[in-house]
Design a protein around this motif. Structure first.
Motif, short mmCIF file in Angstrom:
data_model
loop_
_atom_site.label_atom_id
_atom_site.label_comp_id
_atom_site.label_asym_id
_atom_site.label_seq_id
_atom_site.Cartn_x
_atom_site.Cartn_y
_atom_site.Cartn_z
N LEU A 1 5.35 30.38 18.00
CA LEU A 1 6.43 30.73 18.93
C LEU A 1 7.33 31.78 18.29
N VAL A 2 7.65 32.82 19.04
CA VAL A 2 8.51 33.90 18.55
C VAL A 2 9.77 33.96 19.40
N LYS A 3 10.92 33.90 18.73
CA LYS A 3 12.22 34.02 19.40
C LYS A 3 13.05 35.07 18.67
N GLY B 1 9.46 40.52 19.98
CA GLY B 1 10.75 40.03 20.46
C GLY B 1 10.69 38.58 20.89
N GLU B 2 9.98 38.30 21.98
CA GLU B 2 9.85 36.94 22.51
C GLU B 2 8.40 36.71 22.92
N GLY B 3 7.95 35.47 22.84
CA GLY B 3 6.62 35.14 23.32
C GLY B 3 5.87 34.23 22.36
N ASN C 1 1.36 37.17 23.44
CA ASN C 1 1.25 36.52 24.75
C ASN C 1 2.65 36.25 25.29
N PRO C 2 2.81 36.21 26.61
CA PRO C 2 4.13 35.89 27.18
C PRO C 2 4.58 34.50 26.75
N ALA C 3 5.87 34.26 26.83
CA ALA C 3 6.40 32.94 26.53
C ALA C 3 5.77 31.91 27.45
N ALA C 4 5.43 30.75 26.89
CA ALA C 4 4.81 29.69 27.69
C ALA C 4 5.80 29.16 28.71
N SER C 5 5.29 28.85 29.89
CA SER C 5 6.13 28.32 30.96
C SER C 5 5.62 26.95 31.38
N TYR C 6 6.40 25.92 31.07
CA TYR C 6 6.02 24.55 31.42
C TYR C 6 7.11 23.96 32.32
N PRO C 7 6.75 23.03 33.19
CA PRO C 7 7.77 22.37 34.02
C PRO C 7 8.79 21.64 33.16
N VAL D 1 5.73 6.51 23.53
CA VAL D 1 4.61 7.39 23.20
C VAL D 1 5.05 8.82 23.48
N PHE D 2 4.69 9.73 22.58
CA PHE D 2 4.97 11.14 22.87
C PHE D 2 3.91 12.03 22.22
N VAL D 3 3.81 13.25 22.75
CA VAL D 3 2.94 14.27 22.17
C VAL D 3 3.80 15.46 21.76
N CYS D 4 3.27 16.28 20.86
CA CYS D 4 4.07 17.38 20.35
C CYS D 4 3.18 18.56 19.97
N ASN D 5 3.75 19.75 20.04
CA ASN D 5 3.14 20.92 19.41
C ASN D 5 4.23 21.94 19.11
N SER D 6 3.84 23.05 18.48
CA SER D 6 4.83 23.99 17.96
C SER D 6 5.30 25.01 18.99
N VAL D 7 4.85 24.88 20.23
CA VAL D 7 5.31 25.79 21.29
C VAL D 7 6.31 25.08 22.21
N TYR D 8 6.01 23.87 22.65
CA TYR D 8 6.93 23.19 23.57
C TYR D 8 7.77 22.11 22.91
N GLY D 9 7.47 21.73 21.69
CA GLY D 9 8.24 20.69 21.02
C GLY D 9 7.67 19.31 21.29
N ILE D 10 8.41 18.46 22.02
CA ILE D 10 7.99 17.09 22.30
C ILE D 10 8.02 16.82 23.80
N TRP D 11 6.94 16.20 24.27
CA TRP D 11 6.90 15.67 25.63
C TRP D 11 6.73 14.16 25.54
N PRO D 12 7.66 13.38 26.11
CA PRO D 12 7.41 11.94 26.21
C PRO D 12 6.19 11.68 27.08
N VAL D 13 5.46 10.63 26.78
CA VAL D 13 4.35 10.20 27.64
C VAL D 13 4.85 9.04 28.48
N ARG D 14 4.73 9.18 29.80
CA ARG D 14 5.20 8.13 30.71
C ARG D 14 4.07 7.28 31.25
N ALA D 15 2.82 7.82 31.18
CA ALA D 15 1.73 7.05 31.74
C ALA D 15 0.38 7.46 31.16
#
Length: 271
Positions: free
Chosen positions: A31-33, A75-77, A107-113, A232-246
């Motif tokens: 990730l580049v900022k 710059g960003e992406g 690559n463009p910055a990742a876009s997640y909900p 429970v959660f998952v993680c990576n170096s682009v989005y950080g942490i997502w909790p797992v709900r199901a």
């Protein structure tokens, strides 16, 4: 932005590339900022370990210099660094005179909900299994066909990630993330000495847990551990942490330890 090959703008690689022919190489997704590659030291440490284990000769100072220069222009992406063993003739044998090839792609910055981080995600139960190969375990090498097959298993928007097991039935990771379970205030994450990718965010969170006095167990994880987990959660170096709900019939809430580590990850990634 145009890609670089060995420090020069380029839009092609040689047909004799061992990365193309055999997946003979490594990669990092960074990730580049504001022109800065984030978690750079951890990315370079993993890359160096991969070079050591695969016996790929590369100049660490040159890799760092080119990567930082490219990120500054981006710059960003999301920056992808690919390091291959170079070019060779037909056959598996390594040419001792071949030199490592360095490829940088923007690559463009990742876009997640936003809901992925706020409300959590649902995991898909992948049937594709990770083969056990200790010589490659932990490395982010170029052969990702297991992940390609696993990601093709679902096409709906209901699932944001898939859960992968090894051929012995142990829980290992997500298709593009690492998996953490929380039980009684302690973290449990898979032993990656047989297979799986030792993620950079995973490493950063393990360091943070040590600083914060959070108990951690790295070992074999099975479905029963998942069933008994408090969080429970998952993680990576682009989005950080997502909790797992199901996951299938299992459900969780984003608990206090997940939220605490999520705040730490946001600082690391400035998101």
């Amino acid at each position: 932005m145009q890609s670089w090959v060995d420090g020069q703008p380029a839009d092609a690689i040689a047909l004799k590339s061992r990365g193309l022919a055999y997946g003979d190489g490594l990669f990092e997704t960074i990730l580049v900022k504001a022109g800065q590659p984030l978690l750079l030291e951890l990315h370079l440490q993993r890359l160096a370990e991969g070079c050591r284990r695969l016996a790929i000769t590369a100049d660490p100072a040159l890799v760092r210099s080119e990567l930082c220069a490219y990120a500054g222009l981006m710059g960003e992406g999301v920056l992808k660094l690919i390091l291959t063993r170079g070019d060779s003739q037909r056959g598996y044998a390594v040419d001792p005179l071949s030199s490592a090839r360095r490829i940088l792609q923007a690559n463009p910055a990742a876009s997640y909900p936003q809901a992925n981080a706020l409300e959590g995600i649902k995991l898909f139960p992948c049937t594709t299994r990770l083969a056990e190969q200790p010589l490659l375990a932990g490395l982010k090498h170029l052969n990702r066909l297991e992940q390609v097959l696993a990601r093709a298993e679902w096409r709906d928007s209901e699932h944001a990630e898939g859960l992968m097991l090894d051929t012995s039935g142990r829980l290992i990771e997500g298709v593009y993330s690492n998996l953490f379970l929380v039980k009684d205030g302690a973290l449990l994450t898979a032993d990656l000495s047989r297979c799986g990718v030792a993620g950079v965010m995973r490493a950063a969170l393990l360091e943070a847990a040590a600083r914060e006095g959070i108990a951690v167990r790295i070992g074999d994880c099975v479905l029963q551990d998942l069933e008994q987990a408090d969080e429970v959660f998952v993680c990576n170096s682009v989005y950080g942490i997502w909790p797992v709900r199901a996951f299938t019939s299992l459900n969780w809430s984003a608990g206090p330890l997940t939220r605490k580590l999520q705040r730490i990850a946001r600082v690391l990634l400035d998101v």
